[in-house]
Design an enzyme around this catalytic site. Structure first.
Site, mmCIF file in Angstrom:
data_model
loop_
_atom_site.group_PDB
_atom_site.id
_atom_site.type_symbol
_atom_site.label_atom_id
_atom_site.label_comp_id
_atom_site.label_asym_id
_atom_site.label_seq_id
_atom_site.Cartn_x
_atom_site.Cartn_y
_atom_site.Cartn_z
ATOM 1 N N LYS B 40 54.322 80.965 -27.190
ATOM 2 C CA LYS B 40 55.367 81.951 -26.869
ATOM 3 C C LYS B 40 56.661 81.528 -27.554
ATOM 4 O O LYS B 40 57.007 80.336 -27.551
ATOM 5 C CB LYS B 40 55.549 82.014 -25.349
ATOM 6 C CG LYS B 40 56.500 83.102 -24.862
ATOM 7 C CD LYS B 40 56.621 83.081 -23.331
ATOM 8 C CE LYS B 40 57.557 84.156 -22.805
ATOM 9 N NZ LYS B 40 57.706 84.109 -21.333
ATOM 10 N N SER B 115 56.989 88.592 -18.961
ATOM 11 C CA SER B 115 57.591 88.560 -20.273
ATOM 12 C C SER B 115 56.695 87.971 -21.356
ATOM 13 O O SER B 115 56.975 88.137 -22.539
ATOM 14 C CB SER B 115 58.867 87.715 -20.207
ATOM 15 O OG SER B 115 58.550 86.372 -19.907
ATOM 16 N N SER B 139 55.780 85.909 -15.126
ATOM 17 C CA SER B 139 55.683 86.226 -16.554
ATOM 18 C C SER B 139 54.403 85.767 -17.238
ATOM 19 O O SER B 139 54.165 86.123 -18.398
ATOM 20 C CB SER B 139 56.885 85.644 -17.304
ATOM 21 O OG SER B 139 58.016 86.445 -17.113
#
Lengths: 488, 444
Positions: B40, B115, B139
């Site tokens: 990420k 997210s 997330s």
């Protein structure tokens, strides 16, 4: 304003002192704290606040502040936390300063200060907490401002006093005591001019005999001991003048202008920052055990006042000497080491070492812009030099001439004296021989001396000393010149 | 998967911000030899961009590796790319990225969740064996549920946060997306453990999670908290939970009704505390030392205001303002202090409940993946999507979302398991009993 008006008021003063800690690395990263270095070279992703970086506490910062807490009789909190003080400034990389807010690690202590009149006054310590320094903004480049982050993250402690001081002299004495404590503890070099010790003063005045404090102002920009005293005096005068003219003192931050000896408002507290303090989530609470406090307590050296009292007691030094010798721990250490190196420790020799240290040695420090450590004079060499004087091997004059050569010298004073044949002549026959030669060459002066010009005595002594290359034993020389003149 | 095929998929799904044809690091050997991982873009990888999905860091290159990334690389993992995300990990739909929304491979008109939407999708399409995500309020778990992947959020402090760009420091947790439980277990074993660079990382021994995958769950007590089965849960999700309960009972688990009375305050506490921390954490993005700086500012104040106004997206600005507000003098006690107190009460709920049960079983989300744009104009309804996941971040408890089936529209359903701190092994052994490999039914 006449002194009668002045004496109607009583000033109330509290000091906030920031002391830069002598740790090798920064408070929350491993960058060096060494002063100087090309701008922005003593930095890393952590103190530059790069994304993803986290602070880790320098254990020595903790150790140092606990030393300070113990030395100032503070309570040490078993658990304290760090807090973020949020504000935007280019020299504050994270946009917040890691500090402590409502749980300072040390609180509720005091120190004893000594006033010029010899009185002792106890000043309360409200709190001492840990925090990190910001970088430096440099505005000297036209419209540009440059930022140097070498100092960003350097560890500081903030020492906040109670509003216990009633004059600028008391504030000066307090600051002197703080400097002495931090330098004795080896946690700060105490240099105000270089900014390793910084001071803000909270000043207010009230009518004598009243309880309630007047409105205080905070006076900043005090970068020397002298300025602290002058700024407080200026601010007291300003506040009294405001009140006497029917005005009110405002809650303001004042800057001291040392050139004009005036304080002027920097900003009012109404437009002060809202720092939005909250607990620093990147650090865990600091826990201090009783064992840890005991361990740190054992590292604390004898502090200045105790040492000075011991010097008076053990060495029978005058208080003046003891004060001067102990202001700086390194000087006091030097003095004690010199005494230890002495073969015979009579009070007379000790006083002589004291005189040399306070006089000639300190003068060398000033001339050479050196510290007692950087000077390179061995305490044992000073002791040996003084011993050579007291046992009559050399004169005091030769000792004083020789001293400047000792720092950094591989040879001991004894060796130098032997090498150069500087040993004092105390041989009576040799001295009389030299005196007679001088007298024979100066019949006129003998006649003048005999007719009453007795101050010519010094002339005969001086000429003989000169003829002997300064090596004549001065006491003996005096006696013998007197005798020979009588016979002449 | 060929790199050409991956490029094609990425064009429609937008899950990668950067794909590496060769790993941008030295290849090492260890217990993860050859494991392909995606990272990420909130986690630091030395020499590579670290955008956090934000314009303000569009051109920022990291000087170091995050600890979790470093440990994976040292164990032989290969980094295949950096994944798209909601800006600074703020969002539940991955529509808040400055680099475009990520789409759900099960239905490209739908969101993948957020997210960590990019990491979820990268895993779902098989471009990697494991993708790193971060979980501050759900997330990892919510996008895992929306994409049919396995999402693990370990205990707070289990994995170092060093190198994780902070959103809310006391909530942020590194975790994994994977196609198999085995990959998750092996990765977590490698990443977990004390890190001297993160003072909040835990000095607690790391279990061999992979051993738990053959563990016996007989006799484990599974708590069902009424507060987690409120209004608004889709019927297919309720049904899926029933199936899971039956499986667990069949495996010898005991179902126990429990109560967690402070759950209803979770969303409020979460949005007060995380925004407070975020308002401070994001202060460093000021246009001074690195990152986006507005052209043509005439003063320091203008540099700050314009750099930040232009560099941050709407949701990030909303949260910075909210966080600044709750920390302001005059409001601090009413919001921040109070929320801290309630946080303790919520933690206490967990402490109490784990005295009587080994794990909690809940839906991960009230709904399956929603449509792009559906909740964009309604932040509150977006925030409520995290209603079942935020509590585990408030308490720091380990939690996982495990795919258990598809709904009537063919969209994945995930259920959540939560255990007491550092009991990740229990999560793994229970996950093994209920996991359904739905990804084999995903057609690309």
């Amino acid at each position: 304003m006449d002194t009668a008006i002045f004496s109607k008021y009583e000033p109330v003063i509290g000091l906030e002192v920031h002391a830069q800690m002598l740790t090798k690395s920064k408070a929350f990263c491993t960058c060096s704290t060494e002063f100087g270095g090309a701008p922005n070279t003593r930095t890393c992703p952590i103190c530059l606040a790069h994304p993803g970086t986290l602070p880790t506490l320098n254990e020595n910062l903790l150790r140092f502040i606990v030393r300070m807490g113990i030395a100032t009789h503070c309570e040490i909190r078993p658990r304290s936390i760090f807090a973020r003080k949020n504000y935007f400034y280019p020299d504050l990389p994270k946009g917040y300063q890691i500090s402590q807010y409502d749980t300072p690690i040390c609180h509720n202590g005091f120190i004893e200060t000594e006033l010029p009149d010899g009185e002792t006054k106890r000043i309360g310590i409200t709190r001492i907490h840990m925090e990190e320094d910001s970088g430096k903004s440099i505005h000297d480049f036209g419209t540009e401002t440059l930022v140097d982050l070498n100092r960003a993250g350097v560890p500081l402690i903030e020492i906040v006093s109670e509003p216990d001081m009633r004059s600028s002299d008391q504030a000066y004495a307090y600051l002197t005591a703080i400097k002495s404590i931090v330098t004795y503890l080896g946690i700060c070099d105490g240099n105000m001019e270089e900014g390793s010790l910084r001071c803000d003063a909270n000043v207010s005045v009230r009518l004598r005999g009243t309880e309630k404090f007047g409105q205080k102002t905070e006076v900043k920009n005090l970068n020397s001991f002298r300025n602290v005293k002058l700024a407080i005096e200026a601010e007291i005068v300003r506040q009294i003048a405001v009140i006497e003219e029917g005005g009110v003192v405002l809650h303001q931050t004042m800057a001291f202008d040392p050139n004009k000896s005036l304080t002027r408002a920097m900003r009012t507290k109404e437009d002060a920052h809202d720092y939005r303090y909250f607990p620093e989530p990147d650090l865990v609470p600091v826990t201090i055990t009783k064992e840890y406090i005991d361990e740190v307590r054992a590292e604390i050296p004898e502090l200045q006042r105790d040492r000075r009292d011991r010097f008076i007691r053990d060495f029978e030094l005058p208080k003046y000497d003891a004060d001067v010798l102990t202001v700086d721990k390194a000087t006091a250490d030097f003095f004690e080491q010199a005494i230890e190196a002495l073969a015979g420790k009579s009070n007379e020799v000790i006083k002589s070492i004291s005189n040399y240290t306070m006089g000639d040695v300190m003068r060398m420090l000033t001339e050479r812009k050196a510290t007692i450590k950087s000077l390179g004079l061995l305490p044992s060499h000073l002791a040996e030099l003084i011993t050579l004087v007291t046992d009559g091997t050399i004169s005091n004059k030769i000792a004083k001439d020789l001293l400047p050569e000792l720092p950094g010298n591989q040879k001991s004073p004894k060796e130098i004296v032997q090498d150069r044949g500087m040993i004092q002549v105390s041989d009576e026959g040799a001295l009389r021989q030299a005196i007679r030669t001088i007298l024979e060459g100066n019949p006129d002066n003998i006649a003048k001396y005999k007719s009453g010009k007795v101050n010519l005595f010094g002339f005969f002594v001086g000429q003989t000393m000169k003829a002997m290359g300064g090596k004549a034993n001065p006491t003996l020389l005096n006696e013998l010149v007197k005798e020979e003149l009588e016979k002449a | 998967m060929t790199s050409q095929r991956l490029q094609e998929l990425n064009t429609s799904l937008n899950c990668f911000l950067k794909v590496f044809d060769v790993p941008p690091h030295t290849i090492q050997t260890g217990k993860l030899d050859g494991m392909r991982i995606a990272v990420k873009d909130v986690l630091a990888l030395k020499g590579e961009r670290l955008t956090c999905g934000s314009k303000i860091l569009e051109n920022f290159t990291s000087l170091y590796d995050a600890t979790c990334v470093e440990r994976l690389i040292s164990a032989g993992a290969l980094v295949v790319g950096k994944t798209n995300m909601d800006e600074f990990a703020m969002g539940s739909s991955n529509e808040n990225s400055a680099f475009g929304a990520v789409r759900n491979p099960w239905d490209i008109s739908r969101v993948p969740g957020g997210s960590s939407g990019g990491s979820a999708v990268a895993t779902a399409i098989g471009s990697c064996d494991m993708a790193l995500g971060t979980d501050t309020g759900g997330s990892i778990r919510q996008p895992a549920a929306f994409t049919g992947t396995i999402g693990f959020k370990p205990t707070y402090g289990r994995i170092s946060r060093y190198g994780l760009t902070a959103f809310a420091s006391s909530f942020d947790t590194v975790g994994t997306f994977s196609r198999t439980l085995e990959s998750a277990a092996r990765s977590l074993e490698v990443m977990s453990g004390k890190d001297e660079r993160d003072a909040t990382s835990a000095d607690v021994p790391v279990d061999e999670y992979s051993l738990s995958l053959s563990g016996n769950v007989k006799g484990l007590r599974i708590g069902l908290a009424e507060e987690y089965f409120g209004e608004g849960i889709e019927p297919d999700i309720r049904e899926a939970i029933e199936t899971v309960k039956a499986k667990l009972v069949a495996a010898g688990c005991i179902l126990v009704p429990v109560s967690m009375p402070h759950t209803k305050y979770s969303i409020a506490v979460y949005y007060i505390l995380t925004t407070a921390e975020a308002s401070s954490n994001l202060a460093r993005f000021d246009g001074i030392r690195y990152g986006y700086r507005t052209p043509g500012a005439h003063s320091l104040a203008e540099t700050y205001v314009h750099s930040r106004s232009e560099g941050f997206g709407q949701e990030v600005k909303r949260r910075i303002m909210l966080g600044t507000y709750v920390l302001s003098s005059g409001y601090y006690d009413a919001y921040y202090t109070r929320a801290q107190k309630v946080r303790r009460l919520i933690k206490q709920d967990f402490t109490t409940v784990f005295k009587s049960v080994d794990a909690l079983l809940t839906p991960t989300t009230p709904t399956t993946a929603f449509k792009l744009g559906e909740k964009l104009s309604d932040p509150l309804s977006m925030y409520l999507n995290d209603i079942y996941t935020v509590s585990a971040n408030i308490s720091g408890s380990p939690a996982a979302s495990i795919p258990v089936g598809l709904d009537r529209n063919g969209l994945p359903i995930g259920v959540q398991l939560i255990t007491d701190s550092f009991k990740e092994s229990v999560l793994f052994s229970l996950a093994k009993e209920i996991h359904v490999d739905v990804l084999s039914r995903l057609t690309l």
